[in-house]
Design a protein around this motif. Structure first.
Motif, PDB file in Angstrom:
ATOM      1  N   GLU A  65       0.879  -1.188   0.000  1.00  0.00           N
ATOM      2  CA  GLU A  65       0.000   0.000   0.000  1.00  0.00           C
ATOM      3  C   GLU A  65       0.897   1.213   0.000  1.00  0.00           C
ATOM      4  O   GLU A  65       1.524   1.468   1.026  1.00  0.00           O
ATOM      5  CB  GLU A  65      -0.875   0.003   1.251  1.00  0.00           C
ATOM      6  N   SER A  66       0.994   1.858  -1.103  1.00  0.00           N
ATOM      7  CA  SER A  66       0.346   1.698  -2.396  1.00  0.00           C
ATOM      8  C   SER A  66       1.418   1.718  -3.489  1.00  0.00           C
ATOM      9  O   SER A  66       2.492   2.256  -3.258  1.00  0.00           O
ATOM     10  CB  SER A  66      -0.568   2.897  -2.676  1.00  0.00           C
ATOM     11  N   ASN A 105      -5.027   3.994  -5.369  1.00  0.00           N
ATOM     12  CA  ASN A 105      -6.239   4.819  -5.434  1.00  0.00           C
ATOM     13  C   ASN A 105      -6.246   5.591  -6.729  1.00  0.00           C
ATOM     14  O   ASN A 105      -5.240   5.657  -7.428  1.00  0.00           O
ATOM     15  CB  ASN A 105      -6.323   5.754  -4.224  1.00  0.00           C
ATOM     16  N   ASP A 111      -4.741  12.670  -2.043  1.00  0.00           N
ATOM     17  CA  ASP A 111      -5.198  11.394  -1.493  1.00  0.00           C
ATOM     18  C   ASP A 111      -6.189  11.779  -0.385  1.00  0.00           C
ATOM     19  O   ASP A 111      -7.077  12.601  -0.597  1.00  0.00           O
ATOM     20  CB  ASP A 111      -3.931  10.670  -0.993  1.00  0.00           C
ATOM     21  N   TRP A 112      -6.079  11.240   0.789  1.00  0.00           N
ATOM     22  CA  TRP A 112      -6.967  11.564   1.906  1.00  0.00           C
ATOM     23  C   TRP A 112      -6.878  13.059   2.241  1.00  0.00           C
ATOM     24  O   TRP A 112      -5.844  13.688   2.024  1.00  0.00           O
ATOM     25  CB  TRP A 112      -6.587  10.725   3.120  1.00  0.00           C
ATOM     26  N   HIS A 206      -8.590   1.734  -3.371  1.00  0.00           N
ATOM     27  CA  HIS A 206      -9.018   2.336  -2.104  1.00  0.00           C
ATOM     28  C   HIS A 206     -10.097   3.382  -2.406  1.00  0.00           C
ATOM     29  O   HIS A 206      -9.948   4.159  -3.337  1.00  0.00           O
ATOM     30  CB  HIS A 206      -7.803   3.002  -1.438  1.00  0.00           C
ATOM     31  N   HIS A 317      -6.258   4.208  10.724  1.00  0.00           N
ATOM     32  CA  HIS A 317      -5.899   5.362  11.554  1.00  0.00           C
ATOM     33  C   HIS A 317      -6.365   5.190  12.995  1.00  0.00           C
ATOM     34  O   HIS A 317      -7.497   4.788  13.235  1.00  0.00           O
ATOM     35  CB  HIS A 317      -6.573   6.623  11.047  1.00  0.00           C
ATOM     36  N   TYR A 330      -1.048   7.261  12.605  1.00  0.00           N
ATOM     37  CA  TYR A 330      -0.338   5.979  12.521  1.00  0.00           C
ATOM     38  C   TYR A 330       0.564   5.706  13.723  1.00  0.00           C
ATOM     39  O   TYR A 330       1.702   5.285  13.570  1.00  0.00           O
ATOM     40  CB  TYR A 330       0.454   5.908  11.209  1.00  0.00           C
TER      41      TYR A 330
HETATM   42  C1  DNO Z   1      -4.471   7.051   4.510  1.00  0.00           C
HETATM   43  C2  DNO Z   1      -4.601   5.885   3.653  1.00  0.00           C
HETATM   44  C3  DNO Z   1      -4.560   6.271   2.198  1.00  0.00           C
HETATM   45  C4  DNO Z   1      -4.353   5.039   1.351  1.00  0.00           C
HETATM   46  C5  DNO Z   1      -4.328   5.320  -0.113  1.00  0.00           C
HETATM   47  C6  DNO Z   1      -4.295   4.039  -0.891  1.00  0.00           C
HETATM   48  O1  DNO Z   1      -4.027   6.945   5.590  1.00  0.00           O
HETATM   49  O2  DNO Z   1      -5.693   5.108   3.943  1.00  0.00           O
HETATM   50  O3  DNO Z   1      -3.509   7.165   1.991  1.00  0.00           O
HETATM   51  O4  DNO Z   1      -3.141   4.455   1.683  1.00  0.00           O
HETATM   52  O5  DNO Z   1      -5.405   6.056  -0.519  1.00  0.00           O
HETATM   53  O6  DNO Z   1      -3.763   4.268  -2.143  1.00  0.00           O
END
Ligand code: DNO
Length: 378
Positions: A65-66, A105, A111-112, A206, A317, A330
């Protein structure tokens, strides 16, 4: 379920492999080569080196990942073919080294996304927080800068180099609709899934986090209907989902239990975590315990148990507890507590099902050998 734990690598994580070793029931490390930019091929010797490190510490390395997808692929630019070839070569090397699942993703640029990395909860711990009314007023440049300032470790998804191309990327995405993004995802899967099949790898997308459009950018992996559409793009077990209860749970209308029943054969990897969604749409990450948030974690674990889930699971998380200085979301402590909650639910379900058939049943011990104390007091 097969429990795994995300680790960012030597010098890039505050948690050690020795500490992870002491969390009950963790069999593998979820990893990546975080310093390799999206689009570049992963060097074989680095993959082999990580594999050896994991095995020496007593873990497998079957889940990555990832492997990030280059923006040119998501944008459908002519240069995408080169990046897709690199992606395929990386998959081949991972497959040759016994990797079984690759999480990725398809979110444009970011991303997040959160507005706060250390929002205080009632109990004094802190957690990642998303304040809906604030997000649209935030300048994305400012957000990237603040996220990096707030963490001494590089945050995956928020690498400072993204800042360099932010203006150009926003301009490029101004012309990309959701339907374009679907087409570009289909093109990517057409090329990558056959290679994943040959390499013995299951790709696991994801969901978008949060599961709605932000900063006017298109986002498509956002709901049960869209996950169904994703799976139909390429009908193969190698085209799968990382079912993340926290990302999807940010929208309280989502029925994650129903997703587990519907997509059970196409979920090689599950992220299990809780969030508490407020009436105004804000959400904060909480402990894994069902009662602490708005995601029905006990029901989710029961659904996985009911469908006989044998995929990989990781706690996701956690809060920052007991003064721990760690990568946001984390830390060691809350994810370890999360694992024990998940095992507690799982073992109780196993016990009650088996006891139903055999009243003297008890969960089997995994203790194989008694380790003698270094210094005996007797
Ligand atoms: C955040 C994670 C995301 C995840 C990516 C997968 O903590 O859940 O960054 O690793 O979206 O590609």
């Amino acid at each position: 379920m097969r429990m795994v734990f995300r680790w960012f690598g030597e010098g890039n994580d505050t948690v050690t492999l020795e500490q992870i070793r002491q969390i009950p029931g963790v069999e593998g490390i979820v990893w990546a080569l975080h310093d390799i930019p999206a689009g570049e091929e992963w060097p074989l010797e680095r993959i082999v080196a990580f594999r050896e490190q994991a095995v020496q510490a007593g873990f497998h390395h079957e889940v990555v990942e990832s492997v990030n997808v280059h923006e040119d692929i998501k944008l459908g630019r002519p240069t995408r073919d080169q990046y897709i070839s690199n992606y395929i070569r990386t998959l081949e090397k991972l497959g040759q080294n016994d990797v079984k699942v690759v999480c990725y993703n398809f979110m444009p640029i970011f991303d997040w996304l959160r507005t706060d990395l250390h929002k205080e909860l009632e109990d004094g711990s802190t957690a990642l927080f998303f304040e809906k009314s604030r997000i649209e007023g935030i300048d994305p440049f400012e957000l990237v800068r603040r996220i990096n300032e707030n963490s001494s470790l590089t945050m995956p998804g928020w690498e400072p180099e993204r800042l360099e191309h932010l203006t150009a990327l926003f301009e490029a995405y101004a012309h990309v609709t959701e339907e374009d993004l679907w087409e570009n995802l289909a093109y990517f899967l057409e090329a990558v899934i056959p290679a994943a099949e040959r390499s013995g790898i299951r790709m696991a997308i994801h969901p978008d986090d949060p599961p709605w459009s932000v900063f006017g950018l298109p986002r498509i992996i956002t709901s049960q209907a869209h996950l169904r559409r994703l799976l139909a793009l390429y009908d193969s077990p190698a085209n799968g989902i990382t079912l993340c209860s926290g990302s999807l749970g940010a929208n309280p209308n989502h029925d994650i239990i129903s997703m587990i029943h519907e997509f059970k054969d196409r979920i090689p990897f599950a992220h299990i975590r809780n969030v508490r969604v407020s009436a105004n749409g804000d959400f904060i990450e909480t402990s894994h315990r069902t009662q602490d948030g708005t995601v029905h974690i006990a029901g989710i674990v029961q659904a996985y148990h009911d469908v006989g889930f044998t995929g990989y699971v990781r706690p996701d998380h956690g809060r920052h507890l007991w003064g721990e200085q760690c990568r946001p979301g984390y830390g060691l402590y809350d994810r370890a507590l999360g694992i024990m909650y998940l095992w507690g639910l799982w073992d109780a379900l196993t016990q009650s099902r088996a006891q139903h058939n055999n009243p003297t049943y008890h969960v089997e011990s995994t203790l194989t050998e008694f380790v003698h104390p270094k210094e005996s007091i007797l």
